[in-house]
Design a protein around this motif. Sequence first.
Motif, PDB file in Angstrom:
ATOM      1  N   GLU A  11      -6.714  -0.674  -1.746  1.00  0.00           N
ATOM      2  CA  GLU A  11      -7.257  -0.669  -0.296  1.00  0.00           C
ATOM      3  C   GLU A  11      -8.388  -1.627  -0.323  1.00  0.00           C
ATOM      4  OE1 GLU A  11      -9.021   2.602   2.895  1.00  0.00           O
ATOM      5  OE2 GLU A  11      -8.299   3.261   0.960  1.00  0.00           O
ATOM      6  N   TYR A  59      -9.140  -1.858   5.176  1.00  0.00           N
ATOM      7  CA  TYR A  59      -9.906  -0.635   5.395  1.00  0.00           C
ATOM      8  C   TYR A  59     -10.452  -1.017   6.914  1.00  0.00           C
ATOM      9  CZ  TYR A  59     -13.867   2.512   5.048  1.00  0.00           C
ATOM     10  OH  TYR A  59     -15.090   3.391   5.217  1.00  0.00           O
ATOM     11  N   TYR A 111       0.978  -1.207   0.141  1.00  0.00           N
ATOM     12  CA  TYR A 111      -0.167  -0.072  -0.075  1.00  0.00           C
ATOM     13  C   TYR A 111       0.912   1.370  -0.027  1.00  0.00           C
ATOM     14  CZ  TYR A 111      -3.904   3.412   1.555  1.00  0.00           C
ATOM     15  OH  TYR A 111      -4.661   4.380   1.714  1.00  0.00           O
TER      16      TYR A 111
END
Length: 310
Positions: A260, A265, A251
């Motif tokens: 994501e 999340y 990420y």
Amino acid sequence: MSNGVMKSGKVKYRKKNKEGIRLFLIALPFVLFIFAFSYVPLFGWAYAFTDYRAGKGLTDIEFVGLQHFIAIWNNRRELFRVLRNTFALSLIGLLFSPLPVVFAILINEIKSSKFRKLVQTFTTLPNFISWIVVFTLTFAMFSADGMVNGVLRKFGAETIMNPLGNNEIAWGFQWALATWKSLGWNAIIYIAAITGIDSELYDAVHVDGANRWQTIWHVTVPGLYSTFFVLLLLQISNILSNGFDQYFVFYNPLTADKLEVLDYYVYKIGVLTNNYPQSIALGMFKTIISVTLLFGANKLSQKMRGESIV
């Protein structure tokens, strides 16, 4: 005569009973493990309906009802983006789910046993490499100053390859890394299934004059149908669980819009923003959808194959 039959039946029953008890005792630690780590934590779902703060007990916090679920719905645009990434990455995996089958068949067709073991070992090893190490190797190879770009510059290339920061190819690049890491491992169960195919079937098609490709198509592939469909349906039921480690280490702001996924999340909401109740609510949503998909896949299996997987 009848007494002898009754005694023989009792002996068989006792042996079967002892065997059942022995198997139960073997399975008991694993059942307890699943209960402790899969069912006991469900008690934590109660916090999704409270205004929980770290350090407080369940009886010391305010009950807020569905407030956190409403907050998730009010922020549904971001949730839908996350679900888009989750479903897209999972569906790419489903689309290429026959790859381990093909790879297992190719390994099985290698005549040299030593070379076959060598190939299987080298393709299985990446599964035991952590995603942090995979990221380190990938960064060393594909970063702006990495090995690949260094080689391209020596040949006069002006374009810099940067798949780690390319938002357009993020899904495909992550799928390629996941495939490289898991292909050999996922093929093991199909290799085991191939060894379980009756050898008389191979002898029969050879007598009929079938060549290698005809043997694969008419014997090996049908022999793998049941294994493939069971694993495929289980993969469908886990479509929302496409991993956390991989997307956590890869990420970055350049690819955040595509990488994501739901697991990341939930981590961001719960750990980075300290909103534990909302992250629990998201986890509940994920669990309910996954269970629904599992039973839906089970119904599909019953209709298509006449067999249940649950």
